[in-house]
Design a protein around this motif. Sequence first.
Motif, PDB file in Angstrom:
ATOM      1  N   LEU A  37      16.967 -27.560 -22.430  1.00 41.65           N
ATOM      2  CA  LEU A  37      18.422 -26.622 -22.810  1.00 41.65           C
ATOM      3  C   LEU A  37      19.017 -25.546 -21.384  1.00 41.65           C
ATOM      4  CD1 LEU A  37      16.661 -24.416 -25.769  1.00 41.65           C
ATOM      5  CD2 LEU A  37      17.780 -26.389 -25.813  1.00 41.65           C
ATOM      6  N   PRO A  38      20.071 -26.410 -21.331  1.00 42.53           N
ATOM      7  CA  PRO A  38      21.114 -25.645 -19.898  1.00 42.53           C
ATOM      8  C   PRO A  38      21.109 -24.783 -20.633  1.00 42.53           C
ATOM      9  CG  PRO A  38      22.107 -27.306 -20.896  1.00 42.53           C
ATOM     10  CD  PRO A  38      21.170 -27.622 -22.120  1.00 42.53           C
ATOM     11  N   ALA A  39      21.042 -23.838 -19.633  1.00 41.11           N
ATOM     12  CA  ALA A  39      21.103 -21.945 -20.250  1.00 41.11           C
ATOM     13  C   ALA A  39      21.705 -21.026 -18.596  1.00 41.11           C
ATOM     14  CB  ALA A  39      19.996 -21.167 -20.161  1.00 41.11           C
ATOM     15  N   ARG A  40      22.796 -21.205 -19.015  1.00 36.36           N
ATOM     16  CA  ARG A  40      23.314 -19.565 -17.642  1.00 36.36           C
ATOM     17  C   ARG A  40      23.728 -18.451 -19.199  1.00 36.36           C
ATOM     18  NH1 ARG A  40      28.213 -20.706 -13.927  1.00 36.36           N
ATOM     19  NH2 ARG A  40      26.726 -21.325 -12.474  1.00 36.36           N
ATOM     20  N   ASP A  41      22.917 -17.621 -18.605  1.00 37.46           N
ATOM     21  CA  ASP A  41      23.495 -16.569 -18.890  1.00 37.46           C
ATOM     22  C   ASP A  41      23.086 -16.113 -20.523  1.00 37.46           C
ATOM     23  OD1 ASP A  41      23.175 -15.139 -16.754  1.00 37.46           O
ATOM     24  OD2 ASP A  41      25.916 -14.481 -16.738  1.00 37.46           O
ATOM     25  N   GLU A  42      22.099 -16.334 -21.607  1.00 38.01           N
ATOM     26  CA  GLU A  42      22.335 -16.771 -22.770  1.00 38.01           C
ATOM     27  C   GLU A  42      20.445 -16.275 -23.559  1.00 38.01           C
ATOM     28  OE1 GLU A  42      24.681 -18.339 -24.410  1.00 38.01           O
ATOM     29  OE2 GLU A  42      25.412 -19.519 -23.102  1.00 38.01           O
ATOM     30  N   ARG A  43      20.724 -15.183 -22.789  1.00 38.48           N
ATOM     31  CA  ARG A  43      19.327 -14.256 -23.065  1.00 38.48           C
ATOM     32  C   ARG A  43      18.991 -14.455 -24.612  1.00 38.48           C
ATOM     33  NH1 ARG A  43      18.305  -9.203 -24.448  1.00 38.48           N
ATOM     34  NH2 ARG A  43      16.412  -9.435 -23.515  1.00 38.48           N
ATOM     35  N   ASP A  44      20.274 -13.673 -25.425  1.00 43.33           N
ATOM     36  CA  ASP A  44      20.413 -13.374 -26.732  1.00 43.33           C
ATOM     37  C   ASP A  44      19.795 -15.156 -27.745  1.00 43.33           C
ATOM     38  OD1 ASP A  44      21.249 -11.022 -26.097  1.00 43.33           O
ATOM     39  OD2 ASP A  44      23.327 -11.707 -26.347  1.00 43.33           O
ATOM     40  N   THR A  45      20.275 -15.807 -27.480  1.00 48.54           N
ATOM     41  CA  THR A  45      19.641 -16.805 -28.663  1.00 48.54           C
ATOM     42  C   THR A  45      18.433 -17.673 -27.474  1.00 48.54           C
ATOM     43  OG1 THR A  45      21.743 -17.615 -27.073  1.00 48.54           O
ATOM     44  CG2 THR A  45      22.357 -16.932 -28.994  1.00 48.54           C
ATOM     45  N   VAL A  46      18.413 -17.783 -26.247  1.00 47.82           N
ATOM     46  CA  VAL A  46      17.436 -19.017 -25.716  1.00 47.82           C
ATOM     47  C   VAL A  46      16.227 -18.460 -26.085  1.00 47.82           C
ATOM     48  CG1 VAL A  46      17.429 -17.882 -23.554  1.00 47.82           C
ATOM     49  CG2 VAL A  46      17.182 -20.234 -23.907  1.00 47.82           C
ATOM     50  N   GLY A  47      15.404 -17.416 -26.558  1.00 42.80           N
ATOM     51  CA  GLY A  47      14.458 -17.703 -26.929  1.00 42.80           C
ATOM     52  C   GLY A  47      14.391 -17.979 -28.001  1.00 42.80           C
ATOM     53  N   GLU A  48      15.517 -17.811 -28.826  1.00 39.56           N
ATOM     54  CA  GLU A  48      15.079 -18.213 -30.563  1.00 39.56           C
ATOM     55  C   GLU A  48      14.969 -19.702 -30.543  1.00 39.56           C
ATOM     56  OE1 GLU A  48      17.135 -18.030 -34.779  1.00 39.56           O
ATOM     57  OE2 GLU A  48      18.264 -17.145 -33.109  1.00 39.56           O
ATOM     58  N   ILE A  49      15.524 -19.568 -29.939  1.00 38.01           N
ATOM     59  CA  ILE A  49      15.463 -21.768 -29.776  1.00 38.01           C
ATOM     60  C   ILE A  49      14.579 -22.198 -30.035  1.00 38.01           C
ATOM     61  CG2 ILE A  49      16.568 -23.336 -28.965  1.00 38.01           C
ATOM     62  CD1 ILE A  49      19.630 -21.568 -28.685  1.00 38.01           C
ATOM     63  N   VAL A  50      14.266 -21.623 -28.679  1.00 33.87           N
ATOM     64  CA  VAL A  50      12.520 -22.279 -27.940  1.00 33.87           C
ATOM     65  C   VAL A  50      11.755 -21.874 -29.035  1.00 33.87           C
ATOM     66  CG1 VAL A  50      11.079 -21.920 -25.996  1.00 33.87           C
ATOM     67  CG2 VAL A  50      14.182 -21.666 -25.475  1.00 33.87           C
ATOM     68  N   ASP A 122      22.499 -26.844 -26.412  1.00 33.97           N
ATOM     69  CA  ASP A 122      22.895 -26.003 -25.626  1.00 33.97           C
ATOM     70  C   ASP A 122      21.871 -24.798 -26.445  1.00 33.97           C
ATOM     71  OD1 ASP A 122      25.602 -27.311 -24.847  1.00 33.97           O
ATOM     72  OD2 ASP A 122      26.473 -26.979 -26.470  1.00 33.97           O
ATOM     73  N   ALA A 123      22.131 -23.828 -25.633  1.00 31.72           N
ATOM     74  CA  ALA A 123      21.813 -23.196 -25.440  1.00 31.72           C
ATOM     75  C   ALA A 123      21.886 -21.986 -26.143  1.00 31.72           C
ATOM     76  CB  ALA A 123      20.586 -22.396 -23.723  1.00 31.72           C
ATOM     77  N   ASP A 124      22.975 -21.682 -26.200  1.00 36.60           N
ATOM     78  CA  ASP A 124      24.099 -21.011 -27.474  1.00 36.60           C
ATOM     79  C   ASP A 124      24.536 -20.691 -28.609  1.00 36.60           C
ATOM     80  OD1 ASP A 124      25.827 -22.503 -27.364  1.00 36.60           O
ATOM     81  OD2 ASP A 124      27.749 -21.656 -26.616  1.00 36.60           O
ATOM     82  N   ILE A 125      23.633 -21.823 -29.737  1.00 37.30           N
ATOM     83  CA  ILE A 125      23.568 -21.639 -31.164  1.00 37.30           C
ATOM     84  C   ILE A 125      22.949 -20.603 -31.644  1.00 37.30           C
ATOM     85  CG2 ILE A 125      23.033 -23.292 -32.954  1.00 37.30           C
ATOM     86  CD1 ILE A 125      22.587 -25.419 -30.805  1.00 37.30           C
ATOM     87  N   ARG A 126      23.919 -20.017 -32.925  1.00 40.44           N
ATOM     88  CA  ARG A 126      22.804 -19.027 -33.298  1.00 40.44           C
ATOM     89  C   ARG A 126      22.824 -19.951 -34.870  1.00 40.44           C
ATOM     90  NH1 ARG A 126      28.816 -16.387 -33.171  1.00 40.44           N
ATOM     91  NH2 ARG A 126      28.769 -14.905 -31.217  1.00 40.44           N
ATOM     92  N   SER A 127      21.520 -19.811 -35.320  1.00 39.37           N
ATOM     93  CA  SER A 127      21.244 -19.495 -36.258  1.00 39.37           C
ATOM     94  C   SER A 127      20.237 -21.208 -36.550  1.00 39.37           C
ATOM     95  CB  SER A 127      21.774 -19.356 -37.286  1.00 39.37           C
ATOM     96  OG  SER A 127      22.261 -18.143 -37.862  1.00 39.37           O
ATOM     97  N   PHE A 128      19.888 -21.392 -35.568  1.00 34.91           N
ATOM     98  CA  PHE A 128      19.289 -22.705 -34.732  1.00 34.91           C
ATOM     99  C   PHE A 128      18.338 -23.322 -35.862  1.00 34.91           C
ATOM    100  CE2 PHE A 128      16.422 -25.510 -32.750  1.00 34.91           C
ATOM    101  CZ  PHE A 128      17.730 -26.204 -31.792  1.00 34.91           C
TER     102      PHE A 128
END
Length: 308
Positions: A37-50, A122-128
């Motif tokens: 997951l490449p991520a820049r400023d994605e704290r709102d979604t990256v945790g849920e995805i992981v 991507d690390a900004d996906i909602r409802s992963f």
Amino acid sequence: MLPEVRGWLRRRTSSAADWPLRDLVAAKGQTSVSVVLPARDERDTVGEIVGVIRRELARLVDEVVVIDSRSSDDTARVAALAGARVHAQDEILPQLEPLDGKGEALWKSLAVTRGDVLVFADADIRSFRPSLICGVLGPLLADPTVVYTKGCYDRPLNGAPNGGGRVTELVARPLINLHWPQLAGFVQPLAGEYAGRRSALERVPFLTGYGVELGLLIDLLDLAGLDAFAQVDLGSREHAPQSTEALGGMACQIMLAAWSRLQRQGKIQAFHEPSVRLAQFRRGPCGHELTSRDIGIAERPPMITIAA
């Protein structure tokens, strides 16, 4: 559309529902799988995805790696707490001059992952959903002749069921149809969800910035041929939409990526170097205000050429 592409579409297109988890676990065997997951400023979604990947795909995915691309927020901390192995982009291969952009993060991930197969998302996906990973893994685990799988999906935007993908439709698809018609069967050529065999990914260069997806399609086509590609319908995918101004910069990088490959393949004779400055205008208190930024892209060589 070329007849060979129509045939490829029939043979090599599937849906995520065709690849249930239990079948993939059985097909996996000794093949190791890394999700990047490449991520820049994605704290709102990256945790849920992981978290979703770690909880629901533990039998399938051997490692989840987040490449933190100079985040100004606590993306790295959130990802690590969720169970990812986190690497700062600029700390990977520190002997090399750092470059910018998504392609740089993806290329460097090859140096810090172990999987025989790599899945990029991507690390900004909602409802992963886990099916976003299972879908692109399916053809690779089931068929050793497949080296690269690309996801496709609907992209809801502002209430419209499929209003996203503006750069794809206005820039990438016309370029592909004009110059690489063998790739015209890809529904989402710029999709951020795809997977490939390390043995292939390490043998092609990676463009930096947003040109990386187009560059990989073209270069892997040269390396392996169309029938080594597969496409999987992942349903629907939603993420935070970018502004039209931001999409303008993305479009420029796609055009630069295409230019570089047209030159390399001898399809154009260039009499100038394209400018890498993009001038844009926005309304201010005193009328239209000019902004100018660098949209240039660079290129990393095949990872296999980099000494350990």
